[in-house]
Write an enzyme that holds these catalytic residues in place. Structure first.
Site, PDB file in Angstrom:
ATOM      1  N   GLY A 311      -3.490  -0.613   6.508  1.00 40.21           N
ATOM      2  CA  GLY A 311      -3.170  -1.358   7.650  1.00 40.21           C
ATOM      3  C   GLY A 311      -4.388  -2.223   8.130  1.00 40.21           C
ATOM      4  O   GLY A 311      -5.401  -2.037   7.281  1.00 40.21           O
ATOM      5  N   ASP A 312      -4.330  -2.694   9.538  1.00 39.24           N
ATOM      6  CA  ASP A 312      -6.211  -3.908   9.935  1.00 39.24           C
ATOM      7  C   ASP A 312      -6.138  -4.848   7.995  1.00 39.24           C
ATOM      8  O   ASP A 312      -4.746  -6.010   8.377  1.00 39.24           O
ATOM      9  CB  ASP A 312      -6.572  -2.898   9.908  1.00 39.24           C
ATOM     10  N   HIS A 313      -6.986  -4.940   7.205  1.00 42.67           N
ATOM     11  CA  HIS A 313      -7.225  -5.415   6.851  1.00 42.67           C
ATOM     12  C   HIS A 313      -6.887  -5.323   5.550  1.00 42.67           C
ATOM     13  O   HIS A 313      -7.703  -5.665   4.216  1.00 42.67           O
ATOM     14  CB  HIS A 313      -8.833  -5.753   6.542  1.00 42.67           C
TER      15      HIS A 313
END
Lengths: 719, 719
Positions: A311-313
């Site tokens: 997730g995120d980056h």
């Protein structure tokens, strides 16, 4: 029974003694810091693995300020503005937050921006517009009453996740964290050096938990600091002229902003991906994997493990992409929202282990008056457990503020129960694979395996009215005794794999999950018709195979036995009668839940049987087609009952009804998973009430069981 | 008050005395026979007009049998059959009733039939198929797993209406009535001669009621004698090679069966009509009108009136077609199902008078145990009355078996009440026009005035789940104080008429009523945007302006302030909040009924106000656009409350809120119609309960009225 291991706990600076107590009580073998917490020095010598979160793209404002041209960028699309005259001014930043995004005026607008006439779809030539730097407006020679947009580049001057946490937690004085783009030459060198230094300075850390690598999914805020747009799979913030020029060389054609902004839909997962967007994904995955590998190699040089947060980056490192395994990660960790998101993690290949962060996070929004953390933990575990039995995570863990959990009466007991059941599964399965039916089930959409277990999702386990009746299909599948493939229409064109016996197509018309224009490709429909005619099974949910063409809305209406009334055939009489007597509904009592329940479905042809109706229309229809069968569902939200209905539908569609009772439990609230090699079978009660169920093995009654609420009972399956 | 006139009663052979009694009691001035009844000799001398039904196309089996090549024909499309091999046999008559239809093997199949590959949309060349006369199959060189249809001509060997009556009334021994095609040369001469003879032989008949002229709307039965397909507006049974060759010469291009069978949708009214189908309608209307005029001229030669029944064989004579007035008819009579179907009749121009057959028909299905003929008569009158006040029929009448009505307790009293109210309207209006708002309202769709008051209809006043939320719009309009135009997209392209102030677009996406591809024509959207920007009003219902294109589903989303979530913008946050405080809802209490209520509507832009929500989505939204306004409804079924809401919405959209109270009644169950020239105003109570209402004239309270259930109260509007 093993009482330790496979468990990661969060800790915090003021929780030294309590961490040690809980570590021992629960048998944890790893400790971690979190966003907003820190690992106390005193714990670094504990006999446990220590995880440390690591950010490659932020927490270094000096660097970002010194190298403004290497700050991350995002393709934005302005508001759609209708020209009321022959000159139109569009304010670029209207609707965006200027603390998050700043128009990129370093790179030539005429080269990287695009003005589109949305009334015609045509690009406005660059000589017909100008950028007014003073007002940050684009001035267009417009056609009266045409609508225009400007696609443009902006710098991400505040990291979206930091901004999100800042706003959500109402932080006051933390400086906004700028971003920098690790793909760019200067930053790349800088970040690698920094990682090396960090490894040197943190000898007690065993696991570097990357959060994540280089490109954040699209997360944009509006002028009121509210979320404006969030696409968990979005590539809009993975761009820069530096990268795009490389892309042009790689792809052999000129880049257009439209490839990214996509009419303003930002390549939502529901859009049929354009060739150019698929190319861009491929290119980014190649490049990101290559660079991520270099980071992982550094970590390995220092004898540490590299773990990736899912997730995120994570853009470019999606774990079912072709190049993910090249990164050489040791582990992936991710949040487990349900069975589907669990399998997004546990199905990952090419890492040594996977770890799932169970819910709830120890955050004040749940551990509060009126909150029900124990209930949430139970619901989460009920969904996770069925999926783990099919495809196990190697580890589980929790996140957040440990003190909240330790203070909540009964919560630690609940965790203990969960952790013990988890360890017991591993003990009984002994690394062997659970029994699956002697055929594969394939989910067919435009994304296939690249978005394995991500079909019809908007954002990690978030409920939407439009999708839950489709997500239910894969949530059911996540804990069912089938090997599940996710395939694309190209996989159909290239020849359906021999071992696939049932194909599922579920989604709204014209989305990537239904398939849109793929359904008017004769190659696709003829292959699938032949597949079913020769004995295959086809299951459609919602608007499967939909594309209005040549007298039908469902292009496989001959196979499905149904079509949808789009008002064009209202004048055609339908004599649709209910006959619910069928294998699929044999042990189903009471109403069936079709969720939103696609409306206006009618049966047609000569080989259908309608199992469920809503007024004059139908919601569950089976159809014979040559040697094969199809099943149509108007919707299939997740529930234990719908798991059972889908189980039966799949065996029916495969023409293998008799195989179903090889291992079978009678009560629809229960399921059985069998590990033939170890001789163990787990019968789980998916309800929060006690249930009686009977276990059939090889078609014969083997056990008659009374299960406690939520119980998992292990029995000898060789009896 | 006039106690006689304007009323037609049915009679029957055994009802002489009772007919005379009722004629005197009700003041009828015309008598008629019906299908299945006959005019008694004894009544021919009564002082009343006598109507006689007359059929031009049947009741002459000798002629039909002697001239089989001049029997009427219909274009049929076979079942869609999927080829499982490279040779495919399609049985033409499968699914049709061979007593109704017989394959035409007189005319060359290779010239008049068409085999279409529905998987590609391509026509199969004639050398790749053969007709096997033995089995009545077409044998096709097929591509495996492609789907095929055969379009072919069949003779109508049983008149569809006769067949319908035969089956419905369970007749046993009546011979099936064959059809013949009056357009063809021999039959044309024969039919004219016959009409002359008939006129000579029936000197006492005053009115020849044609039922109707030459071409029946499409009405096809299946092999079980059930209705298979019925399209009230269908041209499929108006074809023959003789006619089609004329059409080719007229149109200047080659005819294709596809123009008629239309992928199997048979040019349903909901289909956007192709250019070729529109050409064919035009051609048929020219030719049918010409020939119908010759029949009417014959009738006139004998001093009789010619009346046309609206329906049955009305294809080519639709009364809002360009050539209808050339026929020279004296009158049109039709069935009044509601306000909309009433206005289909009462709005007709170019005849001396119009007559409406009120419901219920005196048939045993209503006049039976459990039946409620009085209730049906009341409901019918409530809807008819509002429409008559706006656009009066000249006469009313009833149909069926008079004895059923005369025996039903209280029914004749009910009729008497209706007839008296009807006569009173005429007495008070004195041929003058009711007050209408100082602007026109236009309903915009692909059909325009050709299908005036027929928008979103499947078949004369038949309820369908898919349409009632749209038909409600025109049902409301049928009794409202507005001049209503029905306009096409070409009317928009050619410049919106000055006097139109509000334009309504109501329908499902991609239907002829929403507009489909017209909405991606820049000419259309720019004209409409300019219209609203300059102060016009736009009202959308359901899926107005819908066409997925360039980032929007509703192409006029900027004007409407809403779009529909098609899953592509799920990742875009919507902050839609309710604010029901608005002019449109000022006197509305309780819930608003949106009928089926289009789902997934969200507001967007900056100038909207949401007046009604369903969960996160919206059902009633207004939007400012320059000097103009728009209103969006998720659906608008007919009800007195919805009439009021639409009234307010129209005045709001027109920017003429202050005009509304020129004449206004406060109670939503009541309406007022004003005849300024005669000084009379009718306040009607549309409810079956007593209601109190206040009448405003020129914005001031003029009357405070207590109305009985269903009452129509006349007051002086000059007070």
């Amino acid at each position: 029974m093993l009482m330790t291991g496979r468990l990661t706990l969060p800790t915090d600076i003021d929780m030294v003694d309590e961490t040690i107590r809980l570590k021992n009580l629960l048998g944890a073998d790893a400790l971690r810091d979190c966003d907003g917490t820190a690992m106390p020095e005193e714990l670094l010598t504990q006999s446990a693995k220590k995880y440390a979160t690591y950010y490659t793209t932020r927490k270094d404002n000096d660097w970002a300020n010194e190298n403004p041209e290497e700050i991350q960028q995002e393709y934005l699309i302005s508001d759609r503005v209708t020209a009321r005259d022959t000159k139109l001014r569009i304010k670029l930043m209207k609707g965006f937050h200027t603390e998050q995004l700043k128009v990129n005026i370093i790179d030539d607008p005429k080269r990287w921006w695009e003005v589109v006439d949305r009334t015609t779809g045509e690009v406005v030539p660059v000589y017909k517009w100008e950028f007014d730097g003073e007002t940050e407006e684009v001035v267009i020679e417009s056609v009266k009453y045409h609508q225009y947009t400007v696609s443009f580049l902006a710098f991400l001057v505040w990291d979206p996740v930091h901004m999100y946490n800042f706003i959500t937690n109402d932080w006051k004085d933390a400086p906004h964290q700028l971003t920098f783009d690790v793909r760019q030459p200067k930053t790349q060198i800088h970040v690698k050096e920094k990682l090396k230094r960090w490894c040197e300075e943190n000898p007690h850390i065993d696991v570097v938990r990357f959060t994540t690598f280089f490109h954040q999914f699209t997360l944009t805020f509006d002028e009121n600091k509210r979320e404006k747009y969030v696409e968990w799979f979005g590539y809009s913030a993975s761009v820069s002229p530096y990268i795009l020029e490389q892309f042009e060389r790689w792809a052999g054609y000129k880049f257009r902003p439209e490839f990214i902004v996509d009419q303003g839909y930002h390549n939502s997962l529901f859009r049929v991906p354009s060739k150019e967007f698929r190319d861009f994904i491929e290119f980014q995955q190649i490049e990101v994997s290559k660079l991520a590998k270099e980071m992982v190699d550094i970590v390995h040089e220092y004898g540490k493990e590299a773990m990736m947060f899912l997730g995120d980056h994570w853009i470019g490192t999606e774990p079912f992409g072709k190049y993910f395994q090249d990164i050489g990660l040791d582990a992936v960790v991710g949040s487990v929202g349900d069975g589907v998101t669990l399998r997004m993690i546990s199905d990952i290949k090419g890492v040594k282990y996977t770890e799932g962060r169970l819910l709830p996070y120890f955050f004040p929004d749940v551990f509060c008056e009126g909150g029900d953390p124990i209930g949430e933990a139970q619901d989460n575990w009920l969904k996770a457990r069925r999926a783990i039995l099919r495809s196990p995570l190697d580890r589980i863990g929790y996140g957040g503020y440990l003190k909240l959990a330790s203070k909540w009466p009964g919560f630690i007991d609940e965790i203990k129960y969960v952790v013990n059941e988890f360890r017991l599964i591993h003990e009984n399965m002994q690394g062997t694979k659970a029994y699956v039916a002697p055929f594969k089930v394939a989910v067919l959409n435009c994304w296939g395996n690249l978005r394995r277990w991500m079909a019809n999702q908007v954002h990690h386990a978030i409920w939407h009215r439009e999708i839950y009746s489709y997500v239910g299909v894969i949530e059911c599948l996540s804990g069912m005794p089938f090997d599940v493939e996710f395939i694309t229409f190209d996989d159909i064109r290239n020849g359906i794999a021999e071992d696939i016996k049932v194909i599922i197509n579920a989604g709204d018309a014209y989305t990537s999950f239904s398939g849109a224009e793929n359904w008017i490709d004769p190659e696709v429909v003829t292959s699938l018709r032949e597949f079913v005619d020769n004995g295959g099974g086809f299951i459609g949910v919602g608007e499967p195979t939909a594309y209005q063409f040549e007298g039908r809305y469902f292009q496989m209406s001959d196979v499905l036995g149904v079509d949808r009334e789009m008002c064009f055939s209202l004048s055609t009489d339908k004599y649709n009668e209910l006959d619910a007597d069928h294998f699929i509904l044999e042990d189903i009592e009471g109403n069936v839940d079709f969720g939103e329940g696609m409306s206006r479905i009618y049966a047609q042809g000569e080989n259908y049987q309608i199992l469920n109706k809503d007024g004059e229309y139908s919601r569950l229809v089976v159809n014979d087609y040559g040697k094969g069968h199809s099943v149509y569902f108007a919707g299939l939200p997740y529930s234990p009952q719908n798991c059972r209905i889908l189980l039966r539908a799949i065996y029916y569609a495969a023409g293998m009804e008799s195989e179903m009772k090889k291992f079978y439990v009678t009560n629809v609230d229960t399921e059985v998973t069998v590990f033939e090699k170890t001789g163990k079978a787990a019968v789980i009660n998916n309800a929060k009430e006690a249930k009686h169920t009977e276990l059939y093995i090889d078609g014969r009654l083997a056990y008659s069981l009374d299960l406690n609420p939520m119980e998992m009972r292990w029995v000898d399956c060789r009896k």
